[in-house]
Design a protein around this motif. Sequence first.
Motif, PDB file in Angstrom:
ATOM      1  N   GLY A 140      28.016  50.611   1.516  1.00 50.62           N
ATOM      2  CA  GLY A 140      27.734  51.146   2.851  1.00 50.62           C
ATOM      3  C   GLY A 140      27.170  50.058   3.737  1.00 50.62           C
ATOM      4  N   ALA A 141      26.904  50.396   4.985  1.00 49.82           N
ATOM      5  CA  ALA A 141      26.420  49.392   5.933  1.00 49.82           C
ATOM      6  C   ALA A 141      25.040  48.869   5.542  1.00 49.82           C
ATOM      7  CB  ALA A 141      26.393  49.964   7.347  1.00 49.82           C
ATOM      8  N   THR A 142      24.233  49.698   4.884  1.00 51.37           N
ATOM      9  CA  THR A 142      22.918  49.209   4.454  1.00 51.37           C
ATOM     10  C   THR A 142      23.092  48.061   3.467  1.00 51.37           C
ATOM     11  OG1 THR A 142      21.930  51.384   4.785  1.00 51.37           O
ATOM     12  CG2 THR A 142      20.740  49.861   3.360  1.00 51.37           C
ATOM     13  N   ALA A 143      23.969  48.256   2.486  1.00 49.44           N
ATOM     14  CA  ALA A 143      24.230  47.197   1.500  1.00 49.44           C
ATOM     15  C   ALA A 143      24.810  45.969   2.199  1.00 49.44           C
ATOM     16  CB  ALA A 143      25.174  47.700   0.417  1.00 49.44           C
ATOM     17  N   PRO A 181      16.997  46.576  16.019  1.00 49.26           N
ATOM     18  CA  PRO A 181      17.568  46.565  14.666  1.00 49.26           C
ATOM     19  C   PRO A 181      17.654  47.984  14.101  1.00 49.26           C
ATOM     20  CG  PRO A 181      15.282  45.828  14.621  1.00 49.26           C
ATOM     21  CD  PRO A 181      15.661  45.967  16.066  1.00 49.26           C
ATOM     22  N   HIS A 182      18.734  48.262  13.427  1.00 48.64           N
ATOM     23  CA  HIS A 182      18.861  49.537  12.720  1.00 48.64           C
ATOM     24  C   HIS A 182      17.808  49.567  11.611  1.00 48.64           C
ATOM     25  CE1 HIS A 182      20.776  52.531  10.009  1.00 48.64           C
ATOM     26  NE2 HIS A 182      21.174  53.045  11.145  1.00 48.64           N
ATOM     27  N   ALA A 183      17.315  50.760  11.306  1.00 51.45           N
ATOM     28  CA  ALA A 183      16.266  50.904  10.296  1.00 51.45           C
ATOM     29  C   ALA A 183      16.687  50.263   8.965  1.00 51.45           C
ATOM     30  CB  ALA A 183      15.952  52.381  10.100  1.00 51.45           C
ATOM     31  N   SER A 184      17.976  50.290   8.686  1.00 54.85           N
ATOM     32  CA  SER A 184      18.446  49.712   7.418  1.00 54.85           C
ATOM     33  C   SER A 184      18.317  48.193   7.401  1.00 54.85           C
ATOM     34  CB  SER A 184      19.900  50.107   7.157  1.00 54.85           C
ATOM     35  OG  SER A 184      20.748  49.506   8.118  1.00 54.85           O
ATOM     36  N   MET A 185      18.269  47.597   8.575  1.00 58.04           N
ATOM     37  CA  MET A 185      18.119  46.145   8.661  1.00 58.04           C
ATOM     38  C   MET A 185      16.694  45.771   8.251  1.00 58.04           C
ATOM     39  SD  MET A 185      20.489  43.925   9.583  1.00 58.04           S
ATOM     40  CE  MET A 185      20.007  42.641   8.424  1.00 58.04           C
ATOM     41  N   THR A 236      24.510  50.273  19.029  1.00 55.66           N
ATOM     42  CA  THR A 236      23.254  50.807  18.480  1.00 55.66           C
ATOM     43  C   THR A 236      23.445  52.303  18.245  1.00 55.66           C
ATOM     44  OG1 THR A 236      22.477  51.146  20.743  1.00 55.66           O
ATOM     45  CG2 THR A 236      21.798  49.113  19.645  1.00 55.66           C
ATOM     46  N   VAL A 237      22.709  52.862  17.268  1.00 54.96           N
ATOM     47  CA  VAL A 237      22.988  54.253  16.877  1.00 54.96           C
ATOM     48  C   VAL A 237      22.719  55.283  17.961  1.00 54.96           C
ATOM     49  CG1 VAL A 237      22.987  54.430  14.372  1.00 54.96           C
ATOM     50  CG2 VAL A 237      20.822  54.214  15.584  1.00 54.96           C
ATOM     51  N   THR A 238      21.830  54.966  18.884  1.00 55.23           N
ATOM     52  CA  THR A 238      21.550  55.967  19.906  1.00 55.23           C
ATOM     53  C   THR A 238      22.340  55.676  21.182  1.00 55.23           C
ATOM     54  OG1 THR A 238      19.369  56.269  18.948  1.00 55.23           O
ATOM     55  CG2 THR A 238      19.726  57.203  21.124  1.00 55.23           C
ATOM     56  N   VAL A 261      25.796  40.237  12.825  1.00 56.69           N
ATOM     57  CA  VAL A 261      26.069  41.337  13.756  1.00 56.69           C
ATOM     58  C   VAL A 261      26.212  42.639  12.983  1.00 56.69           C
ATOM     59  CG1 VAL A 261      27.605  42.231  15.534  1.00 56.69           C
ATOM     60  CG2 VAL A 261      27.241  39.763  15.355  1.00 56.69           C
ATOM     61  N   ASP A 262      25.334  43.589  13.287  1.00 49.62           N
ATOM     62  CA  ASP A 262      25.462  44.926  12.707  1.00 49.62           C
ATOM     63  C   ASP A 262      26.392  45.734  13.609  1.00 49.62           C
ATOM     64  OD1 ASP A 262      25.258  47.452  11.678  1.00 49.62           O
ATOM     65  OD2 ASP A 262      23.054  47.498  11.614  1.00 49.62           O
ATOM     66  N   ALA A 263      27.606  45.923  13.108  1.00 49.00           N
ATOM     67  CA  ALA A 263      28.640  46.625  13.891  1.00 49.00           C
ATOM     68  C   ALA A 263      29.142  47.821  13.088  1.00 49.00           C
ATOM     69  CB  ALA A 263      29.780  45.671  14.215  1.00 49.00           C
ATOM     70  N   ALA A 264      28.201  48.515  12.443  1.00 52.39           N
ATOM     71  CA  ALA A 264      28.559  49.570  11.480  1.00 52.39           C
ATOM     72  C   ALA A 264      29.699  50.455  11.985  1.00 52.39           C
ATOM     73  CB  ALA A 264      27.326  50.398  11.133  1.00 52.39           C
ATOM     74  N   PHE A 265      29.530  51.001  13.179  1.00 50.91           N
ATOM     75  CA  PHE A 265      30.651  51.783  13.731  1.00 50.91           C
ATOM     76  C   PHE A 265      31.187  51.149  15.014  1.00 50.91           C
ATOM     77  CE2 PHE A 265      28.391  53.806  17.227  1.00 50.91           C
ATOM     78  CZ  PHE A 265      27.074  53.690  16.826  1.00 50.91           C
ATOM     79  N   ALA A 290      30.108  46.307   8.773  1.00 47.88           N
ATOM     80  CA  ALA A 290      30.809  47.485   9.307  1.00 47.88           C
ATOM     81  C   ALA A 290      30.815  48.555   8.223  1.00 47.88           C
ATOM     82  CB  ALA A 290      32.223  47.142   9.737  1.00 47.88           C
ATOM     83  N   ASP A 291      31.108  49.752   8.632  1.00 48.05           N
ATOM     84  CA  ASP A 291      31.116  50.863   7.680  1.00 48.05           C
ATOM     85  C   ASP A 291      32.528  51.372   7.453  1.00 48.05           C
ATOM     86  OD1 ASP A 291      29.327  52.232   6.042  1.00 48.05           O
ATOM     87  OD2 ASP A 291      28.030  52.723   7.740  1.00 48.05           O
ATOM     88  N   GLY A 292      32.820  51.718   6.218  1.00 43.74           N
ATOM     89  CA  GLY A 292      34.093  52.369   5.911  1.00 43.74           C
ATOM     90  C   GLY A 292      33.962  53.873   5.981  1.00 43.74           C
ATOM     91  N   HIS A 293      32.830  54.386   5.479  1.00 47.26           N
ATOM     92  CA  HIS A 293      32.674  55.843   5.408  1.00 47.26           C
ATOM     93  C   HIS A 293      32.246  56.475   6.733  1.00 47.26           C
ATOM     94  CE1 HIS A 293      28.637  54.622   3.350  1.00 47.26           C
ATOM     95  NE2 HIS A 293      28.480  54.625   4.658  1.00 47.26           N
ATOM     96  N   LYS A 294      32.136  55.668   7.771  1.00 43.65           N
ATOM     97  CA  LYS A 294      31.929  56.267   9.087  1.00 43.65           C
ATOM     98  C   LYS A 294      33.288  56.384   9.777  1.00 43.65           C
ATOM     99  CE  LYS A 294      27.061  55.108   9.694  1.00 43.65           C
ATOM    100  NZ  LYS A 294      26.126  54.098  10.201  1.00 43.65           N
ATOM    101  N   TRP A 295      33.597  55.430  10.659  1.00 45.73           N
ATOM    102  CA  TRP A 295      34.770  55.655  11.518  1.00 45.73           C
ATOM    103  C   TRP A 295      36.118  55.373  10.834  1.00 45.73           C
ATOM    104  CZ3 TRP A 295      33.894  54.293  17.404  1.00 45.73           C
ATOM    105  CH2 TRP A 295      34.322  55.383  18.168  1.00 45.73           C
TER     106      TRP A 295
END
Length: 462
Positions: A140-143, A181-185, A236-238, A261-265, A290-295
């Motif tokens: 996931g993006a956290t990892a 930063p995202h909380a996971s960062m 950013t998430v919000t 760069v945190d570009a999760a979604f 980036a995230d796979g299980h999101k978008w």
Amino acid sequence: MVSQFDQDSANFENLAEEVTKWSGAFQSRLKQRSVAAPNSDGLSDMKLPLTGSGAREAFESFTVNIAPYLSGSAGPRYQGFVTGGATPASIMADWLVAVTDQNVMVPGDSIATEVEMQALSWLLELFELPDSFDGILTTGATASNVLGALCARQYAGERQSIDVARSGLSGVEIEVFSATPHASMQKAFGFIGLGRDVITKVPCLPNSEEMDVTALEKMLKKSNCDGKVIVANAGTVTGTDFDDLQAIAKLCKTYGAWLHVDAAFGLFSRLTPDRLHLTEGIELADSITADGHKWLNVPYDCGIFLTKHPYLLQQSCSVAAPYLDVGSALPAFMDRGIENSRRFRALPVWMTLMAYGKSGYEQLVENNCAQASALARWIDASEGYELSTPCKLNVVVFRPVGLNDEALKVVLNKINASGKVYLTPGAWQGKGAIRAAFSNWRTTMEDVEIICDVLESVMVKA
Ligand SMILES: *Cc1c(COP(=O)(O)O)cnc(C)c1O
């Protein structure tokens, strides 16, 4: 005596057929079922069976004791967090992952490593990123953020002639700068021994979560540290705000800083031509999450990590043991990530890209953005709600007009108690907010209308 394993194995096709039927029914009822799960009657008094009763009974117990209490998070009106759906091809692939049970740790006995390499190179093509990026599929993006932090740490050490992976952090100076930063960062920097508080907050532009690059430059100029790291955001998430990656990359070059760069979604914004400017400069990053299980809409768990410096990743993650050396020319993914034994999570990525192609994903992202902007328009025109910030991508951030944060929570609970939609809380500029994130292929404009109806029905009239 025939064991229970043998019996189930002999009956496998019949069992699989039952599961397939149930799965079809579950999927087709997703639109109707309650999005938020009812409270369970409790599993707690179920004891570990001394003698197993076989797969069919275990499955029946699942349908009775577990299934009714699952959330409808795979469905079209779960707009909590940033939650993807799972495409039909990716679900099929995920079954095949279990059936074939490959361990994508070292190459040499399976094509699985090649599949992961191809999946990664298809993702680069999908996002139109240069092939100078290498990478790995994570949980996931956290990892992925942990891997980004590890590479940055290794890079900072290298600049100070210390191999951190080998000899630890002692004597290494590292400064990390980020605006939102995202909380996971923060969690990631905690994991890798730098501490959650290592991040120096860079101010944001007014009424935005975007980094003030002028402020960053001042901070970089002032710092004497030789191990500088910038964590930038693409979405950013919000606020779904994007940092000016072009400008930040330029500063990173000048000041010798690592750019993660945190570009999760947010990376998926590259699939719509209107939004290409948002991620301009991302190709200059040293690492990307980036995230796979999101978008991408593959089942949990799947994240994407990309870096231009695979040797730093390798130094941070390599596993040396004689029994693991299979002498292949292909990379061993266990040397690039957290786990040794690894799930064949590349297969759902590979199959979904095969099944729907670039244009399928462009359509998916376009649709979700259109749905978010339709909801935003309704909110903007409504009497009872107001947008906290304009909708720019797939997330709508809003609040009931004239209510304090306590009363907002009551409204949010009422929305979710409808069972028709699930939204999650957020905060904008210190004020409470409600978030609705669109990232599921199943969602339609009809669903947006249902969401508006629910919002209308719980609206507090002034
Ligand atoms: C969701 C998200 C994460 C964390 O991702 P997980 O896949 O839940 O681990 C990190 N950064 C951003 C920007 C996110 O949206």
